[in-house]
Design an enzyme around this catalytic site. Structure first.
Site, PDB file in Angstrom:
ATOM      1  N   GLU A 190      39.520  40.165  40.867  1.00 52.58           N
ATOM      2  CA  GLU A 190      39.159  40.143  42.302  1.00 52.58           C
ATOM      3  C   GLU A 190      37.941  41.015  42.582  1.00 52.58           C
ATOM      4  O   GLU A 190      37.832  41.627  43.647  1.00 52.58           O
ATOM      5  CB  GLU A 190      40.369  40.551  43.161  1.00 52.58           C
ATOM      6  CG  GLU A 190      41.542  39.611  42.983  1.00 52.58           C
ATOM      7  CD  GLU A 190      42.809  40.008  43.743  1.00 52.58           C
ATOM      8  OE1 GLU A 190      42.776  40.946  44.547  1.00 52.58           O
ATOM      9  OE2 GLU A 190      43.848  39.341  43.506  1.00 52.58           O
ATOM     10  N   GLU A 298      45.881  33.730  40.472  1.00 57.79           N
ATOM     11  CA  GLU A 298      46.917  34.287  41.367  1.00 57.79           C
ATOM     12  C   GLU A 298      46.876  33.472  42.643  1.00 57.79           C
ATOM     13  O   GLU A 298      45.786  33.160  43.133  1.00 57.79           O
ATOM     14  CB  GLU A 298      46.600  35.730  41.794  1.00 57.79           C
ATOM     15  CG  GLU A 298      47.025  36.812  40.872  1.00 57.79           C
ATOM     16  CD  GLU A 298      46.718  38.199  41.468  1.00 57.79           C
ATOM     17  OE1 GLU A 298      46.909  38.414  42.673  1.00 57.79           O
ATOM     18  OE2 GLU A 298      46.272  39.049  40.690  1.00 57.79           O
TER      19      GLU A 298
END
Ligand code: BMA
Length: 376
Positions: A190, A298
């Site tokens: 991320e 995810e």
């Protein structure tokens, strides 16, 4: 003279061919073990059959239970295990006996052998504490952290100890024959967001790429670990390929590309569906252009309040994309409402069973049939 020129020319061609051939393995790590090379080939093969379903901390705990051994909320609902198991190595850098979510590393090790023996896939993320401030992975109070851990930085030696501790654990993941169990390692995730100390506004592009390459070179070189496939995974805030690849460390450092994205309570199903599908378009195109696998590394909808979320939202968002897997986040046993996979009695349970029954969703049973670790 003429002859010398010809010889030089031939030698130049031979050198060019040789350097082209010097990268022989499909894996980023050119010394990857045969099990790791087979795993990557097996993952590519599986992607031709469907999308593997993954769940974070699936065997560690679920709603109403904590690692009794062999338990899994996904199995309680479908009768089968997921194909992919996410686990987190946060706090291994301190040699802590448990990770940041209190999962004992010794248990995780047992899960890894169990998963390996039934032909499942393991992926590790790493919510590593901030080496400069001593805070958590989410401590973004300083934008000097990445610089401080790179060679020449004041925390470089300490960072190497973090990597040593990580490497020692990864090296301990072997089967009864002493074979290193291959896993997908997904560090610095991320990074396009700014909530972790390695995030977009907390370090420069050069620093991020240096951090990635140092991690790779140290683990595969210095520490001699050759059971890792490396996953590059951004946040969901992706607008185009250029932005997605801005901090890509290079084809020699990555095996799989993906991104993380969650449905927010106020966002609505269609915005999740559209964004996931749009970003998957960008990511799968980048994956094809670079010869890598793609994944939704995810995802999820906290508390899954929508009883048909799996078949009307998640599946339509991913079904038209050739991806390796989609992994949903953990079912916390000690944080009410913080779960992403159904459990018996949860409102989306029946819909998840329908999702499980689709030909193109792969769980353990399909993976066993595909034997992804078998040499082609
Ligand atoms: C987050 C939350 C946290 C957890 C972290 C690492 O998304 O689930 O509770 O500590 O992941 O697993």
């Amino acid at each position: 003279m003429h002859k010398t020129l010809i010889i030089t020319f031939v030698m130049l061609i031979l050198t060019a061919c040789n350097s082209g051939e010097s990268r022989k393995k499909d894996t980023a790590d050119q010394s990857a073990t045969k099990e790791t090379v087979n795993m990557l080939a097996g993952l590519r093969r599986a992607a031709g059959h469907g999308i593997m379903f993954g769940h974070q901390d699936d065997l560690s705990y679920g709603i109403g239970w904590v690692h009794p051994g062999g338990e899994s909320d996904v199995k309680r609902v479908t009768g089968d295990y997921p194909a992919v198991y996410g686990m987190d190595l946060g706090d291994i850098e301190h040699r802590s006996p448990v990770n940041l979510d209190s999962v004992p590393f010794a248990d995780m090790k047992k899960f890894v052998s169990e998963i390996w023996s039934r032909g499942g896939v393991i992926t590790f993320s790493w919510h590593l504490d901030n080496p400069l401030t001593g805070g958590t992975a989410w401590d973004v109070s300083s934008d000097r952290v990445v610089a401080s851990v790179l060679p020449g930085g004041e925390k470089h030696e300490e960072f190497k100890i973090c990597l040593d501790n990580l490497a020692e654990y990864l090296a301990s993941l072997t089967d009864e024959q002493g074979v290193a169990i291959p896993v997908i390692f997904r560090p610095w995730h991320e990074h396009t967001g700014s909530w972790f100390w390695w995030g977009q506004n907390i370090c420069t592009t050069e620093e991020f790429i240096a951090l990635w390459r140092f991690t790779f070179d140290y683990l595969c070189g210095e520490k001699n670990l050759h059971n890792l496939l490396f996953a590059y995974s951004s946040g969901g805030d992706i607008v185009n390929a250029e932005q997605y690849l801005e901090r890509y460390p290079g084809d020699e450092y990555v095996d799989l590309v993906g991104f993380d994205y969650y449905q927010m309570p106020d966002a609505g199903n269609s915005s999740f569906r559209e964004n996931v599908s749009r970003v998957l378009g960008i990511v799968t195109e980048a994956a094809d252009a670079h010869g890598k696998l793609a994944a939704l590394t995810e995802a999820g909808y906290e508390g899954i309040p929508d009883s048909t979320w799996w078949t009307t939202t998640l599946w339509p968002a991913i079904e038209n994309h050739r991806i390796s897997y989609a992994l949903v986040w953990r079912n916390a046993h000690n944080r009410p409402g913080h779960y992403y996979a159904p459990y018996p009695g949860q409102v989306s349970e029946q819909d998840f069973v329908s999702f499980f029954s689709f030909d193109e969703t792969l769980f353990q049973i399909e993976l066993t049939a595909l034997s992804i670790y078998k040499q082609e």
